[in-house]
Scaffold this motif. Sequence first.
Motif, mmCIF file in Angstrom:
data_model
loop_
_atom_site.group_PDB
_atom_site.id
_atom_site.type_symbol
_atom_site.label_atom_id
_atom_site.label_comp_id
_atom_site.label_asym_id
_atom_site.label_seq_id
_atom_site.Cartn_x
_atom_site.Cartn_y
_atom_site.Cartn_z
ATOM 1 N N ARG A 24 -27.359 42.083 -25.278
ATOM 2 C CA ARG A 24 -27.546 43.036 -26.374
ATOM 3 C C ARG A 24 -26.518 42.835 -27.486
ATOM 4 N NH1 ARG A 24 -29.616 44.790 -21.875
ATOM 5 N NH2 ARG A 24 -31.318 46.312 -21.839
ATOM 6 N N GLY A 25 -25.609 41.866 -27.287
ATOM 7 C CA GLY A 25 -24.604 41.572 -28.292
ATOM 8 C C GLY A 25 -23.603 42.690 -28.494
ATOM 9 N N MET A 26 -23.302 43.409 -27.420
ATOM 10 C CA MET A 26 -22.391 44.547 -27.510
ATOM 11 C C MET A 26 -21.003 44.171 -27.016
ATOM 12 S SD MET A 26 -24.759 47.617 -26.011
ATOM 13 C CE MET A 26 -23.701 48.923 -26.552
ATOM 14 N N ALA A 27 -20.013 44.637 -27.728
ATOM 15 C CA ALA A 27 -18.636 44.489 -27.265
ATOM 16 C C ALA A 27 -18.359 45.583 -26.229
ATOM 17 C CB ALA A 27 -17.670 44.623 -28.437
ATOM 18 N N ILE A 28 -17.372 45.346 -25.391
ATOM 19 C CA ILE A 28 -16.999 46.339 -24.375
ATOM 20 C C ILE A 28 -16.643 47.664 -25.040
ATOM 21 C CG2 ILE A 28 -15.264 46.940 -22.653
ATOM 22 C CD1 ILE A 28 -15.208 44.022 -21.817
ATOM 23 N N SER A 29 -15.916 47.599 -26.138
ATOM 24 C CA SER A 29 -15.506 48.836 -26.811
ATOM 25 C C SER A 29 -16.708 49.601 -27.359
ATOM 26 C CB SER A 29 -14.514 48.528 -27.927
ATOM 27 O OG SER A 29 -15.088 47.630 -28.858
ATOM 28 N N ASP A 30 -17.722 48.900 -27.868
ATOM 29 C CA ASP A 30 -18.931 49.561 -28.363
ATOM 30 C C ASP A 30 -19.684 50.258 -27.234
ATOM 31 O OD1 ASP A 30 -18.408 48.665 -30.929
ATOM 32 O OD2 ASP A 30 -19.691 46.884 -30.739
ATOM 33 N N LEU A 31 -19.829 49.556 -26.115
ATOM 34 C CA LEU A 31 -20.505 50.152 -24.960
ATOM 35 C C LEU A 31 -19.741 51.377 -24.469
ATOM 36 C CD1 LEU A 31 -22.682 50.223 -22.796
ATOM 37 C CD2 LEU A 31 -21.359 48.538 -21.507
ATOM 38 N N ALA A 32 -18.423 51.274 -24.424
ATOM 39 C CA ALA A 32 -17.605 52.394 -23.959
ATOM 40 C C ALA A 32 -17.802 53.620 -24.837
ATOM 41 C CB ALA A 32 -16.133 51.989 -23.913
ATOM 42 N N VAL A 33 -17.801 53.422 -26.138
ATOM 43 C CA VAL A 33 -17.989 54.547 -27.060
ATOM 44 C C VAL A 33 -19.373 55.161 -26.876
ATOM 45 C CG1 VAL A 33 -18.239 55.162 -29.510
ATOM 46 C CG2 VAL A 33 -16.315 53.767 -28.765
ATOM 47 N N ARG A 34 -20.386 54.321 -26.825
ATOM 48 C CA ARG A 34 -21.759 54.823 -26.701
ATOM 49 C C ARG A 34 -22.001 55.486 -25.347
ATOM 50 N NH1 ARG A 34 -25.934 50.500 -28.801
ATOM 51 N NH2 ARG A 34 -27.312 52.284 -28.495
ATOM 52 N N ALA A 35 -21.315 55.029 -24.291
ATOM 53 C CA ALA A 35 -21.481 55.625 -22.956
ATOM 54 C C ALA A 35 -20.534 56.796 -22.728
ATOM 55 C CB ALA A 35 -21.272 54.558 -21.882
ATOM 56 N N GLY A 36 -19.622 57.018 -23.658
ATOM 57 C CA GLY A 36 -18.700 58.140 -23.530
ATOM 58 C C GLY A 36 -17.627 57.922 -22.484
ATOM 59 N N THR A 37 -17.154 56.692 -22.375
ATOM 60 C CA THR A 37 -16.128 56.372 -21.384
ATOM 61 C C THR A 37 -15.091 55.446 -22.034
ATOM 62 O OG1 THR A 37 -15.784 55.683 -19.098
ATOM 63 C CG2 THR A 37 -17.378 54.395 -20.382
ATOM 64 N N SER A 38 -14.164 54.961 -21.243
ATOM 65 C CA SER A 38 -13.116 54.092 -21.776
ATOM 66 C C SER A 38 -13.464 52.620 -21.566
ATOM 67 C CB SER A 38 -11.783 54.395 -21.089
ATOM 68 O OG SER A 38 -11.853 54.044 -19.725
ATOM 69 N N THR A 39 -12.807 51.761 -22.326
ATOM 70 C CA THR A 39 -13.032 50.325 -22.154
ATOM 71 C C THR A 39 -12.561 49.863 -20.780
ATOM 72 O OG1 THR A 39 -10.929 49.851 -23.246
ATOM 73 C CG2 THR A 39 -12.900 49.781 -24.618
ATOM 74 N N SER A 40 -11.484 50.469 -20.286
ATOM 75 C CA SER A 40 -11.003 50.062 -18.958
ATOM 76 C C SER A 40 -12.026 50.407 -17.869
ATOM 77 C CB SER A 40 -9.651 50.704 -18.648
ATOM 78 O OG SER A 40 -9.756 52.109 -18.603
ATOM 79 N N THR A 41 -12.759 51.490 -18.039
ATOM 80 C CA THR A 41 -13.801 51.840 -17.067
ATOM 81 C C THR A 41 -14.932 50.820 -17.103
ATOM 82 O OG1 THR A 41 -13.260 54.189 -17.219
ATOM 83 C CG2 THR A 41 -15.429 53.634 -16.355
ATOM 84 N N ILE A 42 -15.315 50.387 -18.298
ATOM 85 C CA ILE A 42 -16.363 49.364 -18.417
ATOM 86 C C ILE A 42 -15.903 48.066 -17.768
ATOM 87 C CG2 ILE A 42 -17.767 47.995 -20.020
ATOM 88 C CD1 ILE A 42 -18.536 50.953 -19.986
ATOM 89 N N ILE A 43 -14.669 47.701 -18.007
ATOM 90 C CA ILE A 43 -14.115 46.483 -17.405
ATOM 91 C C ILE A 43 -14.122 46.591 -15.884
ATOM 92 C CG2 ILE A 43 -11.995 45.117 -17.131
ATOM 93 C CD1 ILE A 43 -11.418 45.799 -20.130
ATOM 94 N N ARG A 44 -13.688 47.745 -15.372
ATOM 95 C CA ARG A 44 -13.681 47.949 -13.911
ATOM 96 C C ARG A 44 -15.092 47.879 -13.351
ATOM 97 N NH1 ARG A 44 -11.597 53.364 -13.329
ATOM 98 N NH2 ARG A 44 -12.089 53.101 -11.133
ATOM 99 N N MET A 45 -16.057 48.454 -14.061
ATOM 100 C CA MET A 45 -17.436 48.429 -13.576
ATOM 101 C C MET A 45 -17.970 47.006 -13.582
ATOM 102 S SD MET A 45 -20.620 50.834 -14.459
ATOM 103 C CE MET A 45 -20.128 52.002 -13.215
ATOM 104 N N GLU A 46 -17.673 46.248 -14.624
ATOM 105 C CA GLU A 46 -18.148 44.870 -14.690
ATOM 106 C C GLU A 46 -17.480 43.982 -13.650
ATOM 107 O OE1 GLU A 46 -17.937 43.390 -18.693
ATOM 108 O OE2 GLU A 46 -19.595 44.661 -19.363
ATOM 109 N N LYS A 47 -16.312 44.369 -13.159
ATOM 110 C CA LYS A 47 -15.654 43.638 -12.076
ATOM 111 C C LYS A 47 -16.208 44.023 -10.708
ATOM 112 C CE LYS A 47 -11.169 42.793 -14.217
ATOM 113 N NZ LYS A 47 -9.723 43.083 -14.146
ATOM 114 N N GLY A 48 -16.968 45.103 -10.664
ATOM 115 C CA GLY A 48 -17.558 45.544 -9.402
ATOM 116 C C GLY A 48 -16.657 46.428 -8.584
ATOM 117 N N GLU A 49 -15.734 47.129 -9.240
ATOM 118 C CA GLU A 49 -14.841 48.020 -8.505
ATOM 119 C C GLU A 49 -15.606 49.243 -8.016
ATOM 120 O OE1 GLU A 49 -11.178 48.939 -10.440
ATOM 121 O OE2 GLU A 49 -10.791 46.848 -10.940
ATOM 122 N N ALA A 50 -15.289 49.671 -6.814
ATOM 123 C CA ALA A 50 -16.029 50.753 -6.165
ATOM 124 C C ALA A 50 -15.664 52.138 -6.685
ATOM 125 C CB ALA A 50 -15.790 50.707 -4.654
#
Length: 124
Positions: A24-50
């Motif tokens: 979708r050509g989205m940066a992590i920061s854009d996804l975080a803003v649109r999902a209402g969360t932090s960039t670190s949470t997106i990074i953790r989710m993309e790493k597969g953290e439980a």
Amino acid sequence: MSSAKTRSVLVRLGKDLRAARLRRGMAISDLAVRAGTSTSTIIRMEKGEAGVGIGTLADILVVFGLNERLADLIDVRHDDLGLALSNERLPQRGRSFSARLRRHRSDQNPASPEGDTNADGLAF
């Protein structure tokens, strides 16, 4: 602690989320803003953290337009084992129509006494 099976599934989910974001050509920061969360949470989710909440996953899927996929994860219509177990517990014999009709009538009018009654409500 997650089991090895859980860990591998979460890692695969994280990779799929990352791929969906990149398609979708989205940066992590854009996804975080649109999902209402932090960039670190997106990074953790993309790493597969439980430790990332399912609500965050739901928010990300809404951003991607894939929120119905979450609802379909445990669709009981496709739960073969659950359906088989449920079918084993079904009664072997059904009620006759007249028994169901009597039960339906008694459920609708539980206060009426058995037997005939006159207009004053007196039983004979």
